[in-house]
Design an enzyme around this catalytic site. Structure first.
Site, short mmCIF file in Angstrom:
data_model
loop_
_atom_site.label_atom_id
_atom_site.label_comp_id
_atom_site.label_asym_id
_atom_site.label_seq_id
_atom_site.Cartn_x
_atom_site.Cartn_y
_atom_site.Cartn_z
N ASP A 127 0.86 -1.19 0.00
CA ASP A 127 0.00 0.00 0.00
C ASP A 127 0.89 1.23 0.00
O ASP A 127 1.99 1.21 0.56
CB ASP A 127 -0.89 0.02 1.25
CG ASP A 127 -1.99 -1.04 1.22
OD1 ASP A 127 -2.35 -1.47 0.12
OD2 ASP A 127 -2.48 -1.40 2.30
N ASP A 146 -7.13 -1.51 -4.24
CA ASP A 146 -8.18 -1.19 -3.27
C ASP A 146 -9.19 -0.21 -3.86
O ASP A 146 -10.40 -0.35 -3.66
CB ASP A 146 -7.57 -0.60 -2.00
CG ASP A 146 -6.64 -1.57 -1.28
OD1 ASP A 146 -6.79 -2.79 -1.47
OD2 ASP A 146 -5.75 -1.09 -0.55
#
Length: 167
Positions: A127, A146
């Site tokens: 991330d 995401d």
């Protein structure tokens, strides 16, 4: 259905290329962070061992198994959504969802990183997008996969509520 697979492929490519680029560029920097808009938006390297907001971080095999179950369900729903309707909207939603799930699954299975000078390796999802509302909220760090998953679910839900012609 070709358009569905094109969305899946483009989503996976966008996710994996963005992760590769940001992590390769920021990994060597001391802070492993790049501020884009001061106090609002930055790229910040993070390995998420869990699922949404880090939940389930102690069970990587369970997260991989859940994703492996979700993949054929999404493919089935995409194909079945086209039996009686020719709308691209559900295919777009399912394509984004599947592409995002596959991008994150790739990370869980194949990527292992050492971050911030730690000696131990971390296996999980890469991330890097860090969004904040200063003094109000710091959103959990996320990635392109995401975004695709959330957008895909939102598109499908909105299409189901407002776009489906009932008989």
């Amino acid at each position: 259905m070709l358009r569905f697979w094109i969305v899946v492929a483009l989503t996976i490519i966008a996710d994996l290329v963005s992760k590769w680029y940001v992590f390769s560029e920021l990994f060597a920097t001391p802070t492993q962070r790049l501020v884009i808009i001061n106090r609002w938006f930055s790229f910040n390297l993070h390995i998420n061992k869990g699922a949404v907001w880090g939940l389930g971080g102690g069970s990587p095999i369970l997260l991989i198994a859940i994703t492996a179950v979700i993949i054929p369900i999404v493919i089935y729903l995409a194909y079945s959504s086209q039996k009686h309707r020719r709308s691209f909207i559900p295919l777009l939603g399912f394509g984004l969802l599947l592409g995002g799930a596959l991008g994150n699954l790739y990370d869980r299975v194949f990527v292992e990183m050492k971050l911030n000078g730690y000696k131990e390796s971390y296996q999980g999802v890469r991330d890097f997008i860090d969004v904040q509302i200063p003094g109000v909220y710091n959103w959990p760090v996320f990635n392109v996969a995401d975004i695709a998953i959330v957008a895909g679910v939102a598109i499908f839900v909105l299409w189901s509520l407002f776009g489906v012609k009932r008989a």
